[in-house]
Design a protein around this motif. Sequence first.
Motif, PDB file in Angstrom:
ATOM      1  N   THR A 171       0.985  -1.573   0.002  1.00  0.00           N
ATOM      2  CA  THR A 171       0.529   0.059   0.003  1.00  0.00           C
ATOM      3  C   THR A 171       1.174   1.728   0.013  1.00  0.00           C
ATOM      4  N   TYR A 172       1.643   1.331   0.937  1.00  0.00           N
ATOM      5  CA  TYR A 172       2.817   3.005   1.269  1.00  0.00           C
ATOM      6  C   TYR A 172       3.510   2.565  -0.452  1.00  0.00           C
ATOM      7  N   THR A 173       4.143   1.383  -1.214  1.00  0.00           N
ATOM      8  CA  THR A 173       5.030   2.027  -2.470  1.00  0.00           C
ATOM      9  C   THR A 173       4.183   1.979  -3.370  1.00  0.00           C
ATOM     10  N   PHE A 174       3.301   1.678  -3.095  1.00  0.00           N
ATOM     11  CA  PHE A 174       2.040   2.333  -4.554  1.00  0.00           C
ATOM     12  C   PHE A 174       2.189   3.569  -4.525  1.00  0.00           C
ATOM     13  N   ASN A 175       1.103   4.285  -2.861  1.00  0.00           N
ATOM     14  CA  ASN A 175       1.048   5.320  -2.731  1.00  0.00           C
ATOM     15  C   ASN A 175       1.556   6.351  -2.560  1.00  0.00           C
ATOM     16  N   ALA A 176       3.307   5.947  -2.456  1.00  0.00           N
ATOM     17  CA  ALA A 176       4.002   7.004  -2.558  1.00  0.00           C
ATOM     18  C   ALA A 176       3.782   7.895  -4.024  1.00  0.00           C
ATOM     19  N   ALA A 177       3.756   7.145  -5.209  1.00  0.00           N
ATOM     20  CA  ALA A 177       3.039   7.913  -5.881  1.00  0.00           C
ATOM     21  C   ALA A 177       2.081   8.597  -6.482  1.00  0.00           C
ATOM     22  N   GLN A 178       1.059   8.463  -5.697  1.00  0.00           N
ATOM     23  CA  GLN A 178       0.168   8.929  -5.712  1.00  0.00           C
ATOM     24  C   GLN A 178      -0.125   9.680  -4.735  1.00  0.00           C
ATOM     25  N   VAL A 179       1.028  10.522  -3.593  1.00  0.00           N
ATOM     26  CA  VAL A 179       0.385  11.774  -3.129  1.00  0.00           C
ATOM     27  C   VAL A 179       1.218  12.891  -3.798  1.00  0.00           C
ATOM     28  N   SER A 180       1.372  14.131  -3.170  1.00  0.00           N
ATOM     29  CA  SER A 180       2.178  15.033  -3.741  1.00  0.00           C
ATOM     30  C   SER A 180       3.841  14.504  -2.930  1.00  0.00           C
ATOM     31  N   THR A 181       4.597  15.205  -3.474  1.00  0.00           N
ATOM     32  CA  THR A 181       6.003  14.966  -3.476  1.00  0.00           C
ATOM     33  C   THR A 181       6.555  15.045  -2.129  1.00  0.00           C
ATOM     34  N   GLY A 182       6.268  16.099  -1.239  1.00  0.00           N
ATOM     35  CA  GLY A 182       6.437  16.790   0.090  1.00  0.00           C
ATOM     36  C   GLY A 182       6.027  14.829   1.060  1.00  0.00           C
ATOM     37  N   LEU A 183       5.251  13.795   0.719  1.00  0.00           N
ATOM     38  CA  LEU A 183       5.111  13.557   1.774  1.00  0.00           C
ATOM     39  C   LEU A 183       5.656  12.078   0.712  1.00  0.00           C
ATOM     40  N   ALA A 184       6.095  11.594  -0.252  1.00  0.00           N
ATOM     41  CA  ALA A 184       6.759  10.817  -0.333  1.00  0.00           C
ATOM     42  C   ALA A 184       7.738   9.834   0.234  1.00  0.00           C
ATOM     43  N   PRO A 185       8.615  10.426   0.611  1.00  0.00           N
ATOM     44  CA  PRO A 185       9.642  10.065   2.057  1.00  0.00           C
ATOM     45  C   PRO A 185       9.368   9.271   2.703  1.00  0.00           C
ATOM     46  N   LEU A 186       8.417   9.974   3.467  1.00  0.00           N
ATOM     47  CA  LEU A 186       7.360   9.123   4.028  1.00  0.00           C
ATOM     48  C   LEU A 186       6.390   7.502   4.103  1.00  0.00           C
ATOM     49  N   LEU A 187       6.171   8.416   3.153  1.00  0.00           N
ATOM     50  CA  LEU A 187       5.547   6.411   2.554  1.00  0.00           C
ATOM     51  C   LEU A 187       6.664   5.991   2.409  1.00  0.00           C
ATOM     52  N   VAL A 188       7.662   6.005   2.014  1.00  0.00           N
ATOM     53  CA  VAL A 188       8.764   5.169   1.655  1.00  0.00           C
ATOM     54  C   VAL A 188       9.637   4.938   2.464  1.00  0.00           C
ATOM     55  N   GLY A 189       9.377   5.905   3.441  1.00  0.00           N
ATOM     56  CA  GLY A 189      10.343   4.904   4.791  1.00  0.00           C
ATOM     57  C   GLY A 189       9.984   4.484   5.550  1.00  0.00           C
ATOM     58  N   VAL A 190       7.828   4.107   5.675  1.00  0.00           N
ATOM     59  CA  VAL A 190       7.617   3.239   6.686  1.00  0.00           C
ATOM     60  C   VAL A 190       7.694   2.248   5.532  1.00  0.00           C
ATOM     61  N   ALA A 191       7.427   1.723   4.265  1.00  0.00           N
ATOM     62  CA  ALA A 191       7.071   0.990   3.052  1.00  0.00           C
ATOM     63  C   ALA A 191       8.496   0.480   3.617  1.00  0.00           C
ATOM     64  N   SER A 192       9.572   0.510   4.007  1.00  0.00           N
ATOM     65  CA  SER A 192      11.323   0.299   3.995  1.00  0.00           C
ATOM     66  C   SER A 192      11.521  -0.249   5.071  1.00  0.00           C
ATOM     67  N   SER A 193      10.690   0.168   6.234  1.00  0.00           N
ATOM     68  CA  SER A 193      10.346  -1.266   7.669  1.00  0.00           C
ATOM     69  C   SER A 193       9.860  -1.985   7.462  1.00  0.00           C
ATOM     70  N   GLU A 194       8.621  -2.011   6.420  1.00  0.00           N
ATOM     71  CA  GLU A 194       7.597  -3.119   6.949  1.00  0.00           C
ATOM     72  C   GLU A 194       8.364  -4.005   6.233  1.00  0.00           C
ATOM     73  N   ALA A 195       8.986  -3.910   5.153  1.00  0.00           N
ATOM     74  CA  ALA A 195       9.799  -4.587   4.352  1.00  0.00           C
ATOM     75  C   ALA A 195      11.578  -5.625   4.764  1.00  0.00           C
ATOM     76  N   ARG A 196      12.094  -4.782   5.811  1.00  0.00           N
ATOM     77  CA  ARG A 196      12.469  -5.295   6.946  1.00  0.00           C
ATOM     78  C   ARG A 196      12.038  -6.168   7.878  1.00  0.00           C
ATOM     79  N   HIS A 197      10.851  -5.599   7.998  1.00  0.00           N
ATOM     80  CA  HIS A 197       9.815  -6.721   9.448  1.00  0.00           C
ATOM     81  C   HIS A 197       9.600  -8.194   8.512  1.00  0.00           C
ATOM     82  N   LEU A 198       9.761  -7.852   7.003  1.00  0.00           N
ATOM     83  CA  LEU A 198       9.279  -9.060   5.797  1.00  0.00           C
ATOM     84  C   LEU A 198      10.226  -9.554   6.364  1.00  0.00           C
ATOM     85  N   THR A 199      11.513  -9.509   6.102  1.00  0.00           N
ATOM     86  CA  THR A 199      12.800 -10.183   5.719  1.00  0.00           C
ATOM     87  C   THR A 199      12.815 -11.152   7.673  1.00  0.00           C
TER      88      THR A 199
END
Length: 237
Positions: A171-199
């Motif tokens: 959800t966060y990976t996809f929506n990072a491209a849907q929001v205003s530019t300034g919010l993309a880093p927040l979504l990508v940052g949280v998505a990367s944390s979830e990816a660490r959890h997955l691993t």
Amino acid sequence: MNRPATRHATRPVNPSRRAFLAALGAAGAVALDACSGAHGPSKTIGAAPVGTTSTSTTTTLAAVPPGPAVDILVLQTASSIEHYAAGVYTRLAGTGLVTSPGTSDALRLFADHHTNHGGMFEGATGRAGGTPYTKANRVLSADAESRVEALRTEADVLALAYGIEQLAAATYTFNAAQVSTGLAPLLVGVASSEARHLTLLATYARGLAAATAAASPYPADGFFPVTGALAPGVGLA
């Protein structure tokens, strides 16, 4: 002219599992704070049992033009997912089914991560001019009790947690491209944390004899898939 890569000597380390989990959490927090700035205090998740999602709750999103309304809806949906995730992790840690050393610690640590992520998304929602969404996603939580009660093994617990992280990261990976530019880093940052959890979850799951082979520590093509992303607004009303 290309310059040769510089090699840096590294000193081998052998941290305990708890130390590794603590380091994982600290690294994620630093990265996320850098993306989003300061955020409010952690919120206590209620005791209401919550569960994982099913394919009927997800949808394929079409690209939409960014704007304040889309930003707010995406952020509200994100915080609802995080509160849902925090609640289900807390519930899983208390089932008594997890007995492997370190795994219970991981579940509790990840619950704290998700609580903090929810606070970040709420703060961003307020700054965007919207009303923060402070509850667990209603659609994802609808069949919570039955899913938790159906768990029988530690492998079942890990599979359920893995599915939650997949949903959040997609959800966060996809929506990072849907929001205003300034919010993309927040979504990508949280998505990367979830990816660490997955691993880590996949690593634990593969150590169990009954673990499913579907839990892969790394995406085959090196990129996390966005299939199954939760549409903005689903489960908020």
